[in-house]
Design an enzyme around this catalytic site. Structure first.
Site, PDB file in Angstrom:
ATOM      1  N   ARG A  72       0.844  -1.190   0.000  1.00 55.57           N
ATOM      2  CA  ARG A  72       0.000   0.000   0.000  1.00 55.57           C
ATOM      3  C   ARG A  72       0.876   1.236   0.000  1.00 55.57           C
ATOM      4  NH1 ARG A  72      -3.056  -2.088   5.118  1.00 55.57           N
ATOM      5  NH2 ARG A  72      -1.403  -3.632   4.965  1.00 55.57           N
ATOM      6  N   ASP A  74       1.829   5.145   0.258  1.00 49.15           N
ATOM      7  CA  ASP A  74       1.286   6.256   1.051  1.00 49.15           C
ATOM      8  C   ASP A  74       0.790   7.403   0.178  1.00 49.15           C
ATOM      9  OD1 ASP A  74       1.711   5.175   3.510  1.00 49.15           O
ATOM     10  OD2 ASP A  74       3.661   6.144   3.825  1.00 49.15           O
ATOM     11  N   ARG A 219      11.371   5.777   3.282  1.00 47.33           N
ATOM     12  CA  ARG A 219      11.572   7.205   3.537  1.00 47.33           C
ATOM     13  C   ARG A 219      12.414   7.437   4.794  1.00 47.33           C
ATOM     14  NH1 ARG A 219       5.520   9.101   2.946  1.00 47.33           N
ATOM     15  NH2 ARG A 219       6.327  11.091   3.688  1.00 47.33           N
TER      16      ARG A 219
END
Lengths: 266, 266
Positions: A72, A74, A219
């Site tokens: 999934r 973001d 990230r």
């Protein structure tokens, strides 16, 4: 967020009854995530999944949901290669699935491949490796033509410690320090198979391939490597960060728009 | 739209009185043209010039207009290298001009260089050559991640006749057939110095360098080359199109978002 440790047959009870006799279709998607609240469906929010399921339902003339996605992404994260699968009893050719979905989908999403797969194929549990790319514009002045798909990092970077850090993180580790919202009962051990840092002039591309990713892991990893490249931290610090197994130890997460899912291997 | 045949001192009477004793600053700009009504100022419309002059006036604390731009890009057209110049009596360093303007400008425009030049320098009349690049995504399926900077062309293209056509158009010609709104009293003779077609997988980049461009010339040239590549026209047709000297003879102009100004030589 994939869980490759689960077996291929690890789908829920509900799907097992549903899939009897149904065709299982695998789709490859490309999307510009800028104006979506991420992949996963949310009430009253524009998401990739929501928009895709609407197009699927229009094409197949009945309410159709996808079974799974490889992961999934973001809000704001892009994909040049995202994989999903769905079940249907419709006798529609995969060519028509591609053309029909691309007709109903907005310009920010496209289906680039469709193929009928075995009933047991699950876009998430069957995935062996996924690759993300993070794009950095490393120049004192921002680049308007790169604003939608690069993160602007204005400080000089030394790529050498960044590459050494990437090498240190490669392999099987507990990446808890790089996971937002880690859950105690779930394993945060993952294997990074490849971690590359490629420079083309002022463009820096960071590619990481792993058997699975924790929430915000890429990230957080990139933010931590940037601290190394800027000289704020050392390789010794990185070792400590990894061992601490707490999110607050690692560097700040970088912006979403620089990130894209670029490959999934089954 | 530059007129390099004019001399360097070809500025208007008004500017001649204005520039006495003033500093002449040359700026290089990068911009994403998607949400602008082109370069040139227009009442009540958001234009690159309008937004830039507003930032200049804020920085210099007095109403400041630019003297010229190397050329006026159309609505939706991008630039990775656009050149403008303006006059000022302010004793501000060019470094501060860059940082100050980038502070006031929206994220879609950036000043990448600023340098003080001779009083006679004129961003338009002093330009010797300009280069435009046109980007084509040549695939049956559109590419969401390229939507903002490529034109989607879904039909198969044969690059060989396109390259032969580009070669035929290189040199000094009357390009009236490729000019929208040609004016009888103005020359439509231009010299194309370089006309390249570069393929990277399904991405095709068309680069054209000339001593000046007529209105819509690049987009009309590209549209005509695409007709050649698709087999709708032949090189013989192209010869006739050039000789006819009327806009209706050539192919349809291609979309704005694929076009960008990438270089100006002085």
């Amino acid at each position: 967020m994939s869980r490759p440790s689960r077996s291929l047959s690890g789908s829920s009870k509900k799907s097992k009854t549903n899939i009897q006799g149904l065709r299982n279709i695998k789709l490859v998607l490309e999307y510009d995530g800028a104006r979506f609240f991420g992949f996963q469906s949310q009430p009253r929010k524009r998401t990739i999944q929501g928009v895709l399921e609407k197009a699927l339902s229009q094409l197949l003339n009945r309410k159709t949901k996808i079974k799974a996605a490889s992961g999934r992404t973001d809000a704001g994260v892009h994909a040049s290669f995202q994989v999903v699968n769905f079940y249907t009893d419709k006798e529609i050719s995969t060519d028509k699935v591609i053309r029909g979905l691309n007709f109903y989908l907005p310009r920010e999403i496209a289906v680039t491949q469709a193929v009928e797969v075995q009933p047991a194929f699950h876009a998430r549990y069957s995935a062996r490796f996924k690759t993300y790319e993070y794009r950095i514009w490393n120049h004192s002045i921002r680049s308007p033509l790169r604003a939608s798909s690069f993160c602007h990092y204005p400080y000089p970077l030394d790529l050498k410690p960044m590459r050494q850090g990437a090498k240190m993180l490669t392999g099987k580790h507990d990446f808890k320090s790089f996971c937002n919202q880690a859950q105690a009962e779930k394993s945060s051990i993952r294997t990074i198979r490849k971690f590359q840092i490629i420079a083309h002039g002022h463009e820096i591309l960071i590619r990481v391939e792993a058997n699975g990713f924790l929430y915000r892991m890429v990230r957080n990893l990139v933010g931590t490597l940037l601290d190394l490249g800027r000289g704020k931290t050392t390789l010794k610090d990185l070792e400590k960060i990894l061992l601490k197994k707490t999110r607050s130890a690692a560097g700040q997460a970088v912006e979403a728009q620089g990130l894209r899912l670029i490959d999934v291997t089954y």
